[in-house]
Design a protein around this motif. Structure first.
Motif, PDB file in Angstrom:
ATOM      1  N   ALA A  36      -8.921 130.491  84.111  1.00 47.05           N
ATOM      2  CA  ALA A  36      -8.811 131.555  85.125  1.00 47.05           C
ATOM      3  C   ALA A  36      -9.876 131.457  86.210  1.00 47.05           C
ATOM      4  O   ALA A  36     -10.036 132.392  86.988  1.00 47.05           O
ATOM      5  CB  ALA A  36      -8.868 132.922  84.445  1.00 47.05           C
ATOM      6  N   THR A  38      -9.870 129.162  88.641  1.00 45.21           N
ATOM      7  CA  THR A  38      -9.236 128.715  89.898  1.00 45.21           C
ATOM      8  C   THR A  38      -7.711 128.740  89.742  1.00 45.21           C
ATOM      9  O   THR A  38      -7.188 129.005  88.663  1.00 45.21           O
ATOM     10  CB  THR A  38      -9.616 127.248  90.237  1.00 45.21           C
ATOM     11  N   ILE A  40      -3.720 128.880  89.473  1.00 44.57           N
ATOM     12  CA  ILE A  40      -2.755 129.862  88.976  1.00 44.57           C
ATOM     13  C   ILE A  40      -3.426 130.844  88.018  1.00 44.57           C
ATOM     14  O   ILE A  40      -3.135 132.044  88.034  1.00 44.57           O
ATOM     15  CB  ILE A  40      -1.577 129.125  88.293  1.00 44.57           C
ATOM     16  N   ARG A  61     -16.623 127.068  83.938  1.00 47.36           N
ATOM     17  CA  ARG A  61     -17.684 127.422  84.898  1.00 47.36           C
ATOM     18  C   ARG A  61     -17.947 128.930  84.954  1.00 47.36           C
ATOM     19  O   ARG A  61     -17.185 129.683  85.569  1.00 47.36           O
ATOM     20  CB  ARG A  61     -17.307 126.914  86.290  1.00 47.36           C
ATOM     21  N   ASP A  86     -15.347 125.376  76.724  1.00 43.88           N
ATOM     22  CA  ASP A  86     -14.752 124.065  77.017  1.00 43.88           C
ATOM     23  C   ASP A  86     -13.712 123.775  75.937  1.00 43.88           C
ATOM     24  O   ASP A  86     -14.056 123.586  74.770  1.00 43.88           O
ATOM     25  CB  ASP A  86     -15.861 122.997  77.006  1.00 43.88           C
ATOM     26  N   MET A  87     -12.468 123.733  76.343  1.00 47.39           N
ATOM     27  CA  MET A  87     -11.378 123.573  75.372  1.00 47.39           C
ATOM     28  C   MET A  87     -11.299 122.150  74.797  1.00 47.39           C
ATOM     29  O   MET A  87     -10.489 121.886  73.919  1.00 47.39           O
ATOM     30  CB  MET A  87     -10.044 123.967  76.014  1.00 47.39           C
ATOM     31  N   HIS A 114      -4.840 126.902  80.940  1.00 44.23           N
ATOM     32  CA  HIS A 114      -5.806 125.879  81.364  1.00 44.23           C
ATOM     33  C   HIS A 114      -5.246 124.460  81.190  1.00 44.23           C
ATOM     34  O   HIS A 114      -4.401 124.206  80.332  1.00 44.23           O
ATOM     35  CB  HIS A 114      -7.106 126.017  80.558  1.00 44.23           C
ATOM     36  N   PRO A 117      -8.756 118.032  83.721  1.00 41.28           N
ATOM     37  CA  PRO A 117      -8.460 117.100  84.810  1.00 41.28           C
ATOM     38  C   PRO A 117      -7.899 115.777  84.289  1.00 41.28           C
ATOM     39  O   PRO A 117      -8.332 115.292  83.254  1.00 41.28           O
ATOM     40  CB  PRO A 117      -9.822 116.883  85.477  1.00 41.28           C
ATOM     41  N   SER A 163       3.729 126.086  81.339  1.00 38.63           N
ATOM     42  CA  SER A 163       4.119 124.686  81.200  1.00 38.63           C
ATOM     43  C   SER A 163       4.667 124.187  82.539  1.00 38.63           C
ATOM     44  O   SER A 163       4.440 124.822  83.578  1.00 38.63           O
ATOM     45  CB  SER A 163       5.144 124.548  80.076  1.00 38.63           C
ATOM     46  N   SER A 164       5.379 123.077  82.492  1.00 38.18           N
ATOM     47  CA  SER A 164       5.733 122.401  83.741  1.00 38.18           C
ATOM     48  C   SER A 164       7.094 121.737  83.641  1.00 38.18           C
ATOM     49  O   SER A 164       7.535 121.364  82.539  1.00 38.18           O
ATOM     50  CB  SER A 164       4.670 121.338  84.015  1.00 38.18           C
ATOM     51  N   TYR A 177      -0.639 113.827  81.144  1.00 38.27           N
ATOM     52  CA  TYR A 177      -0.390 115.257  81.413  1.00 38.27           C
ATOM     53  C   TYR A 177       1.003 115.660  80.930  1.00 38.27           C
ATOM     54  O   TYR A 177       1.179 116.664  80.232  1.00 38.27           O
ATOM     55  CB  TYR A 177      -0.539 115.496  82.918  1.00 38.27           C
ATOM     56  N   LYS A 181       2.532 118.403  78.101  1.00 32.58           N
ATOM     57  CA  LYS A 181       3.471 119.489  78.437  1.00 32.58           C
ATOM     58  C   LYS A 181       4.750 119.384  77.596  1.00 32.58           C
ATOM     59  O   LYS A 181       5.301 120.409  77.168  1.00 32.58           O
ATOM     60  CB  LYS A 181       3.789 119.484  79.935  1.00 32.58           C
ATOM     61  N   LEU A 211       6.210 122.418  91.650  1.00 34.31           N
ATOM     62  CA  LEU A 211       4.953 122.181  92.377  1.00 34.31           C
ATOM     63  C   LEU A 211       4.420 123.479  92.990  1.00 34.31           C
ATOM     64  O   LEU A 211       5.120 124.157  93.745  1.00 34.31           O
ATOM     65  CB  LEU A 211       5.175 121.131  93.472  1.00 34.31           C
ATOM     66  N   THR A 214      -1.802 124.902  94.365  1.00 32.14           N
ATOM     67  CA  THR A 214      -3.221 125.036  93.997  1.00 32.14           C
ATOM     68  C   THR A 214      -3.992 123.852  94.586  1.00 32.14           C
ATOM     69  O   THR A 214      -3.419 122.780  94.804  1.00 32.14           O
ATOM     70  CB  THR A 214      -3.409 125.064  92.469  1.00 32.14           C
ATOM     71  N   ALA A 217      -3.655 120.575  92.560  1.00 33.01           N
ATOM     72  CA  ALA A 217      -2.342 119.911  92.634  1.00 33.01           C
ATOM     73  C   ALA A 217      -2.145 119.264  94.008  1.00 33.01           C
ATOM     74  O   ALA A 217      -1.681 118.128  94.108  1.00 33.01           O
ATOM     75  CB  ALA A 217      -1.233 120.920  92.347  1.00 33.01           C
TER      76      ALA A 217
HETATM   77  P1  NDP Z   1      -6.209 124.062  88.179  1.00 32.74           P
HETATM   78  O1  NDP Z   1      -6.653 122.641  88.016  1.00 32.74           O
HETATM   79  O2  NDP Z   1      -6.298 124.699  89.505  1.00 32.74           O
HETATM   80  O3  NDP Z   1      -7.019 124.982  87.152  1.00 32.74           O
HETATM   81  C1  NDP Z   1      -7.292 124.537  85.863  1.00 32.74           C
HETATM   82  C2  NDP Z   1      -8.114 125.585  85.155  1.00 32.74           C
HETATM   83  O4  NDP Z   1      -8.449 125.100  83.847  1.00 32.74           O
HETATM   84  C3  NDP Z   1      -9.399 125.906  85.872  1.00 32.74           C
HETATM   85  O5  NDP Z   1      -9.697 127.265  85.739  1.00 32.74           O
HETATM   86  C4  NDP Z   1     -10.431 125.068  85.113  1.00 32.74           C
HETATM   87  O6  NDP Z   1     -11.674 125.708  85.250  1.00 32.74           O
HETATM   88  C5  NDP Z   1      -9.870 125.135  83.691  1.00 32.74           C
HETATM   89  N1  NDP Z   1     -10.290 124.011  82.867  1.00 32.74           N
HETATM   90  C6  NDP Z   1     -10.328 122.694  83.206  1.00 32.74           C
HETATM   91  N2  NDP Z   1     -10.784 121.961  82.181  1.00 32.74           N
HETATM   92  C7  NDP Z   1     -11.078 122.825  81.192  1.00 32.74           C
HETATM   93  C8  NDP Z   1     -11.621 122.677  79.887  1.00 32.74           C
HETATM   94  N3  NDP Z   1     -11.978 121.496  79.398  1.00 32.74           N
HETATM   95  N4  NDP Z   1     -11.804 123.792  79.120  1.00 32.74           N
HETATM   96  C9  NDP Z   1     -11.468 125.003  79.611  1.00 32.74           C
HETATM   97  N5  NDP Z   1     -10.935 125.216  80.830  1.00 32.74           N
HETATM   98  C10 NDP Z   1     -10.751 124.132  81.614  1.00 32.74           C
HETATM   99  O7  NDP Z   1      -4.717 124.100  87.597  1.00 32.74           O
HETATM  100  P2  NDP Z   1      -3.423 124.845  88.191  1.00 32.74           P
HETATM  101  O8  NDP Z   1      -3.787 126.241  88.522  1.00 32.74           O
HETATM  102  O9  NDP Z   1      -2.816 123.983  89.219  1.00 32.74           O
HETATM  103  O10 NDP Z   1      -2.457 124.839  86.920  1.00 32.74           O
HETATM  104  C11 NDP Z   1      -2.445 125.936  86.013  1.00 32.74           C
HETATM  105  C12 NDP Z   1      -1.317 125.734  85.022  1.00 32.74           C
HETATM  106  O11 NDP Z   1      -0.084 125.605  85.738  1.00 32.74           O
HETATM  107  C13 NDP Z   1      -1.459 124.472  84.177  1.00 32.74           C
HETATM  108  O12 NDP Z   1      -1.031 124.730  82.860  1.00 32.74           O
HETATM  109  C14 NDP Z   1      -0.510 123.500  84.859  1.00 32.74           C
HETATM  110  O13 NDP Z   1      -0.023 122.517  83.976  1.00 32.74           O
HETATM  111  C15 NDP Z   1       0.592 124.444  85.310  1.00 32.74           C
HETATM  112  N6  NDP Z   1       1.366 123.867  86.392  1.00 32.74           N
HETATM  113  C16 NDP Z   1       0.799 123.707  87.631  1.00 32.74           C
HETATM  114  C17 NDP Z   1       1.536 123.125  88.646  1.00 32.74           C
HETATM  115  C18 NDP Z   1       0.976 122.943  90.025  1.00 32.74           C
HETATM  116  O14 NDP Z   1       1.657 122.306  90.863  1.00 32.74           O
HETATM  117  N7  NDP Z   1      -0.197 123.465  90.337  1.00 32.74           N
HETATM  118  C19 NDP Z   1       2.907 122.634  88.419  1.00 32.74           C
HETATM  119  C20 NDP Z   1       3.392 122.857  87.085  1.00 32.74           C
HETATM  120  C21 NDP Z   1       2.643 123.454  86.123  1.00 32.74           C
HETATM  121  P3  NDP Z   1     -13.103 125.020  85.008  1.00 32.74           P
HETATM  122  O15 NDP Z   1     -13.151 123.789  85.842  1.00 32.74           O
HETATM  123  O16 NDP Z   1     -14.056 126.087  85.439  1.00 32.74           O
HETATM  124  O17 NDP Z   1     -13.186 124.746  83.541  1.00 32.74           O
END
Ligand code: NDP
Length: 282
Positions: A36, A38, A40, A61, A86-87, A114, A117, A163-164, A177, A181, A211, A214, A217
Motif C-alpha cells: 500500500a 504506492t 494500486i 518503506r 518484507d514479504m 503486493h 520487483p 491478480s492479473s 511474474y 499470478k 494494464l 501505476t 507498470a
Molecule cells: P507497484 O509496483 O506500484 O506496487 C507494489 C507494492 O508492493 C508497493 O507498495 C511496494 O512497496 C510493495 N512491495 C514490493 N516488494 C515488496 C516486498 N518484498 N514486501 C512487501 N511489499 C513489497 O504495483 P502495482 O500497484 O502496479 O500492482 C499492484 C497489484 O496489481 C499487483 O498484485 C499486480 O500484480 C496487480 N496488477 C497490476 C497491473 C498494472 O498494470 N499495474 C496489471 C495487472 C495486475 P515497497 O517498495 O515500499 O515495499
C-alpha cells in the motif's frame, strides 16, 4: 455462434447487475491492505479510508507508508496504522496479520496486493529470481491467508486477491511474474471451492486486472508495447466494490472479462495477436 454470443451477453448483464454494493457497509470495516505504499495498493487504502474504514497498511518503506497513513486519516479513515514488512521474509507475512488483528481487534478484509520487483524482459534462465518472487508474490499470500482465516471466519470476512490477466493468459517478458499470478489464481480458485464445501463464512474475491497506469507498470512496458493503461484509482474502486459485494471474480477493465471468456476459442490467432502486439528486435 450468434446464440452463444447472445447467451454470453445475457450472462454478463446478469453478472454486472447482480453486483450490489452498499458503501455504508465499509464504515468501520477492519481492513489490511498489502503493497500500500504506492500504485494500486495506495489507491486501495484511500478508497477504504474515504468510506470510513479502519486500516492497517503494509509494504517495505515505512517513511512512505507513514505519509499514506496521514492522508488516509485526512480522508476519513476511522483508524489507520502502518507496519513495514518484507514479504520475502516468511515470518514477516504472519507478523503483519497478527499486528492488524491486534490493532483493529479483528479483521473483515484481507486485501493481498503486493508484488516484488521483477524485470520486464526475455527470461534469462534465472531460476533463483523466480523462487524468490514465488515467496513474495505467492507464498506470502498463502501465509497471510492461513493466519487470517480463523479471524475472518468469525467476522464473516473476505480475502481479496489482486491478480492479473497475465495469470490467465500467457504472454512474453513477464514469465516469473506470470507464474506467480497463475499460481495465485489456481490456489485461491481452489480455496473458493473448499470454503464453499465447508460452508465457510469467508468469501474470496480474485481480481483480474489489465494494464493499469501505476508508475512501476508504465516504466516497465515503455518501448515494449503501446496499449491503453487504465487509472489506478478506478481499478482500486472496482476491487473494493467487488470485495464488499463478495464477488468470486472481478474483472477490470472491461476487456479482461472478454479476453478470459474467449481465451481458448482460436488459440492460433490469439498467440499471433499477442506476439505481434509487442516491439521486439532479436
Ligand atoms: P507497484 O509496483 O506500484 O506496487 C507494489 C507494492 O508492493 C508497493 O507498495 C511496494 O512497496 C510493495 N512491495 C514490493 N516488494 C515488496 C516486498 N518484498 N514486501 C512487501 N511489499 C513489497 O504495483 P502495482 O500497484 O502496479 O500492482 C499492484 C497489484 O496489481 C499487483 O498484485 C499486480 O500484480 C496487480 N496488477 C497490476 C497491473 C498494472 O498494470 N499495474 C496489471 C495487472 C495486475 P515497497 O517498495 O515500499 O515495499
Amino acid at each position: 455462434l450468434l446464440l452463444l454470443c447472445s447467451i454470453g451477453v445475457a450472462f454478463i448483464a446478469v453478472r454486472w447487475s447482480a453486483t450490489s454494493f452498499n458503501e455504508e457497509s465499509l464504515k468501520g470495516a477492519r481492513v489490511l491492505v498489502t503493497g500500500a505504499s504506492t500504485g494500486i495498493g495506495e489507491q486501495l487504502a484511500y478508497q477504504y479510508a474515504r468510506l470510513g474504514a479502519q486500516l492497517v497498511i503494509t509494504a517495505r518503506r515505512g517513511n512512505v507508508l507513514e505519509e499514506v497513513v496521514r492522508k488516509c486519516k485526512e480522508m476519513g479513515a476511522q483508524k489507520a496504522f502502518f507496519i513495514p514488512a518484507d514479504m520475502a521474509s516468511p515470518p514477516d507475512a504472519e507478523r503483519v496479520v497478527q499486528y492488524a488483528i491486534e490493532q483493529l481487534g479483528g479483521l473483515d478484509f484481507l486485501v493481498l496486493n503486493h508484488i516484488g520487483p521483477s524485470p520486464y524482459s526475455m527470461w534469462n534462465g534465472d531460476v533463483e529470481h523466480t523462487r524468490w518472487l514465488l515467496q513474495v508474490n505467492f507464498l506470502s499470500y498463502l501465509q497471510m491467508a492461513q493466519k487470517a482465516l480463523p479471524t475472518l471466519e468469525k467476522s464473516k470476512g473476505s480475502i481479496v486477491v489482486v491478480s492479473s490477466l497475465l495469470g490467465k493468459i500467457c504472454g512474453p517478458f513477464t514469465l516469473p511474474y506470470a507464474a506467480t499470478k497463475f499460481a495465485l489464481n489456481g490456489f485461491f480458485g481452489g480455496l473458493q471451492h473448499e470454503l464453499a464445501m465447508q460452508k465457510s463464512n469467508v468469501s474470496i474475491t480474485i481480481c483480474i486486472l489489465g494494464l493499469i497506469d501505476t508508475d512501476s507498470a508504465m516504466e516497465k512496458i515503455k518501448g515494449y508495447i503501446n496499449m491503453t493503461a487504465y487509472p489506478a484509482h478506478e481499478s482500486a474502486r472496482h476491487i473494493v466494490e467487488a470485495g464488499a459485494s463478495r464477488q468470486p471474480e472481478a474483472f477490470y477493465p472491461w476487456y479482461t472479462f472478454y479476453a478470459c471468456l474467449f481465451r481458448d476459442w482460436f488459440p492460433y490467432f490469439r498467440d499471433l495477436a499477442i506476439q505481434n502486439s509487442y516491439t521486439y528486435n532479436p
